[in-house]
Scaffold this motif. Structure first.
Motif, short mmCIF file in Angstrom:
data_model
loop_
_atom_site.label_atom_id
_atom_site.label_comp_id
_atom_site.label_asym_id
_atom_site.label_seq_id
_atom_site.Cartn_x
_atom_site.Cartn_y
_atom_site.Cartn_z
N ILE A 11 -2.80 4.66 -3.32
CA ILE A 11 -3.12 3.48 -2.49
C ILE A 11 -1.85 3.02 -1.79
O ILE A 11 -0.90 2.56 -2.43
N THR A 15 6.62 4.37 1.93
CA THR A 15 7.55 5.35 1.35
C THR A 15 7.05 5.87 0.01
O THR A 15 6.95 7.09 -0.22
N THR A 42 7.47 -0.12 5.54
CA THR A 42 8.27 -1.34 5.62
C THR A 42 9.71 -0.99 6.00
O THR A 42 10.33 -1.65 6.83
N GLY A 114 -8.44 2.02 5.28
CA GLY A 114 -9.13 0.83 4.78
C GLY A 114 -8.37 0.22 3.62
O GLY A 114 -7.34 0.75 3.18
N ALA A 140 0.74 1.94 -4.65
CA ALA A 140 2.01 1.97 -3.90
C ALA A 140 1.87 1.03 -2.70
O ALA A 140 2.05 1.41 -1.55
N SER A 143 5.45 -4.74 -0.81
CA SER A 143 5.67 -6.17 -1.03
C SER A 143 5.62 -6.90 0.30
O SER A 143 5.64 -6.29 1.36
C1 LIG Z 1 14.71 -6.73 5.88
C2 LIG Z 1 14.73 -5.66 4.81
C3 LIG Z 1 15.82 -4.82 4.71
C4 LIG Z 1 15.85 -3.84 3.74
N1 LIG Z 1 16.95 -3.03 3.69
C5 LIG Z 1 17.01 -2.09 2.73
C6 LIG Z 1 18.13 -1.22 2.67
O1 LIG Z 1 19.05 -1.31 3.50
N2 LIG Z 1 18.16 -0.29 1.69
C7 LIG Z 1 17.16 -0.18 0.76
O2 LIG Z 1 17.25 0.67 -0.12
N3 LIG Z 1 16.08 -0.98 0.79
C8 LIG Z 1 15.98 -1.93 1.76
N4 LIG Z 1 14.88 -2.72 1.83
C9 LIG Z 1 13.79 -2.51 0.85
C10 LIG Z 1 12.87 -1.34 1.24
O3 LIG Z 1 12.50 -1.48 2.59
C11 LIG Z 1 11.66 -1.31 0.32
O4 LIG Z 1 12.09 -1.21 -1.01
C12 LIG Z 1 10.70 -0.14 0.62
O5 LIG Z 1 10.45 -0.04 1.98
C13 LIG Z 1 9.39 -0.31 -0.16
O6 LIG Z 1 8.54 0.79 0.10
P1 LIG Z 1 7.05 0.83 -0.49
O7 LIG Z 1 6.54 2.21 -0.31
O8 LIG Z 1 7.04 0.26 -1.86
O9 LIG Z 1 6.20 -0.20 0.41
P2 LIG Z 1 5.69 -0.11 1.94
O10 LIG Z 1 6.53 0.76 2.78
O11 LIG Z 1 5.52 -1.53 2.34
O12 LIG Z 1 4.25 0.58 1.83
C14 LIG Z 1 3.12 -0.09 1.30
C15 LIG Z 1 1.87 0.34 2.06
O13 LIG Z 1 0.71 -0.03 1.32
C16 LIG Z 1 -0.31 -0.45 2.23
N5 LIG Z 1 -1.27 -1.26 1.48
C17 LIG Z 1 -1.04 -2.42 0.82
N6 LIG Z 1 -2.16 -2.81 0.17
C18 LIG Z 1 -3.11 -1.88 0.40
C19 LIG Z 1 -4.47 -1.71 -0.01
N7 LIG Z 1 -5.06 -2.58 -0.85
N8 LIG Z 1 -5.14 -0.63 0.45
C20 LIG Z 1 -4.56 0.28 1.29
N9 LIG Z 1 -3.27 0.17 1.69
C21 LIG Z 1 -2.57 -0.89 1.25
C22 LIG Z 1 0.47 -1.22 3.29
O14 LIG Z 1 -0.25 -1.33 4.50
C23 LIG Z 1 1.75 -0.37 3.42
O15 LIG Z 1 1.64 0.59 4.45
C24 LIG Z 1 14.78 -3.70 2.83
C25 LIG Z 1 13.66 -4.53 2.92
C26 LIG Z 1 13.62 -5.51 3.90
C27 LIG Z 1 12.41 -6.38 3.99
#
Ligand SMILES: Cc1cc2nc3c(=O)[nH]c(=O)nc-3n(C[C@H](O)[C@H](O)[C@H](O)COP(=O)(O)OP(=O)(O)OC[C@H]3O[C@@H](n4cnc5c(N)ncnc54)[C@H](O)[C@@H]3O)c2cc1C
Length: 450
Positions: A11, A15, A42, A114, A140, A143
């Motif tokens: 889900i 990344t 993100t 979806g 996954a 936040s």
């Molecule tokens: C301003 C900023 C700067 C940052 N800089 C750094 C940095 O320099 N170095 C570093 O290491 N980290 C950095 N980070 C942190 C890093 O960006 C995050 O740790 C990382 O992108 C998280 O990835 P993720 O896969 O957990 O989430 P995401 O990439 O947010 O993926 C989650 C996905 O789940 C989908 N989703 C959510 N709920 C559902 C659902 N119920 N059904 C279907 N899909 C759903 C969303 O649409 C989204 O596409 C930064 C963060 C921010 C905000």
């Protein structure tokens, strides 16, 4: 309701989700990935990459302004604001496109658009389709920013990282709420682009630093570029043309407010109550680090969704681990924590934090002002603190230093390899480099005279 079954459901296609999908497929699992948004991540859309692009522009302006001290005359430095934002967004869009390419390379049959919610511990529902996972489900979902209460009256002026990179102009004055890594990075960047920046934080430390000397060094260096208001909670009210932030002892008018007051996992629409998994007092599933498995269920959680080390490399690695184990793999080792704020000086935390050190821990110290390379490059702010256990085995570090990001990686590698301070000190440390700070701190920790 249509029914479908597969081995693994992922889900979220950010990344963590994309890495989980690939890891599960690599084990031969029939895997379905569900994404509700536009795709990308993100990191590329509103996180790591646009913030680093803005920082790159700001650093260039800062260096040009400071060139005269090296006898290099640049003339007045001006920011071409539309060109600056255009580069940020052009490069950002390239990063987003490469993630979308990765996503669209997944066969149509395995991609579902979806919002997923749990129907039972082994099934999710997306838009009228019930998908049963024979082996595991990986959460996954990432936040989202937390916007503090009390900003309703000035809501139109409030930005988060979701909107700030869409500006076309630069404000004259702005407030940043939150002096954590994300707030500090953007505060310093906007200041270097000519914005008067005031940062507010109810705590007394910045960048998550609990080591007092490191915090003092960071406060002095970054406080020279932005107005830091620590131990302060400001109230916001509208005023002519902007917002007035008032606190006990002062007030400031700003054109824009950036809320950088933390992030929370996106879990509320998942119907986790249908899973039966244990959750902590904030509602986040309890999981095991080496597998990302929630209890003894077939549910896994990776990336920012699990609120543990919310940084990119842990999202990617956590996704790989969750996807691999969900598809039949076994536990993976836990790496030392590594967190970097790309301020100047960099703020870096590795392994065990100073607050969690054992009582008999040993500490090695080095000062940036004693480092030849830092002096040559015109830097003097910062400290290195290297932590060892009673036997001198490295367990952590706090680093506030120019190029500290590279020092942090070396310490993380040394900790992962179980290196002791004496061995770490006795490596090939080239001169003159900021890396020599690590050698000095390691010698200090090991009690080896210079
Ligand atoms: C301003 C900023 C700067 C940052 N800089 C750094 C940095 O320099 N170095 C570093 O290491 N980290 C950095 N980070 C942190 C890093 O960006 C995050 O740790 C990382 O992108 C998280 O990835 P993720 O896969 O957990 O989430 P995401 O990439 O947010 O993926 C989650 C996905 O789940 C989908 N989703 C959510 N709920 C559902 C659902 N119920 N059904 C279907 N899909 C759903 C969303 O649409 C989204 O596409 C930064 C963060 C921010 C905000």
């Amino acid at each position: 309701m249509t029914d479908r079954s597969c081995d693994v459901v992922v889900i979220g296609a950010g990344t963590a989700g994309l890495k989980a999908y690939k890891a599960a497929v690599a084990r031969g699992a029939d895997t379905v990935i569900i994404e509700r948004g536009a795709g990308g991540s993100t990191c590329t859309r509103v996180g790591c990459m646009p913030s680093k692009l803005l920082i790159a522009a700001a650093r260039t302006a800062h260096q040009a302004r400071g060139a005269a001290r090296f006898g290099v005359m640049t003339g007045p430095v001006e920011i071409d604001v539309p060109a600056m934002w255009a580069r940020v967004r052009r490069e950002r869009d390239r990063f987003v496109a490469s993630v979308l390419e990765e996503y669209h390379a997944i066969p149509d049959t395995q991609r579902v658009h979806g919002t997923a919610r749990f129907d039972s511990p082994d099934a999710v529902i997306v838009d009228g389709t019930r998908i049963v996972a024979r082996r595991g489900i990986v959460i996954a979902t990432g936040s989202r920013p937390i916007v503090p209460d009390g900003l309703d009256a000035v809501r139109d002026l409030v930005h988060t990282n979701d909107t700030i990179f869409e500006l076309d102009t630069l404000p004259r004055r702005m407030a940043v709420l939150g002096a954590g890594p994300l707030g500090l990075e953007l505060a310093q960047a906007f200041a270097r682009l000519g914005v008067e920046v005031s940062v507010f934080d109810p705590g007394q430390t910045i960048g998550g630093l609990s080591e007092p000397d490191a915090n003092d060094a960071a406060v002095r260096a970054i406080g020279a570029e932005v107005d830091l208001h620590l131990g302060v909670t400001a109230d916001a009210a509208p005023c002519a043309g902007g917002a007035r932030l008032s606190w006990d002892g002062g007030s400031v008018e700003v054109d824009l407010i950036l809320a950088a007051t933390g992030r929370k996992p996106v879990l509320d629409e998942l119907d986790l109550a249908h899973t039966g998994i244990e959750r902590d007092d904030k509602g986040t599933p309890v999981f095991e680090e080496s597998t990302r498995r929630c209890g003894d269920s077939h549910i896994f959680i990776a990336g920012d969704a699990n609120a543990w080390r919310p940084v990119l490399h842990e999202a990617a690695r956590g996704g790989r681990i969750a996807g691999d184990v969900a598809a039949g793999g076994t536990a993976h080792r836990t790496l030392p924590a590594l967190a970097i704020a790309f301020t100047e000086p960099n703020i870096v935390q590795v392994g065990t934090d100073v607050d969690d050190l054992p009582e008999d821990a040993r500490i090695g110290r080095a000062q940036v002002c004693d480092n030849g390379r830092a002096a040559a490059d015109g830097h003097d702010a910062g400290v290195v603190r290297l932590y060892g256990d009673r036997d001198g085995t490295l367990i952590g570090a706090t680093i506030v230093a120019p190029e500290g990001e590279h020092l942090g990686h070396l310490v993380a590698l040394a900790i992962d390899r179980g290196m002791d301070a004496a061995t770490f000190a006795d490596q090939a440390w080239y001169h003159p480099t900021v890396e020599e700070l690590l050698q000095s701190a390691a010698r200090d920790l090991a009690g080896i005279a210079d």
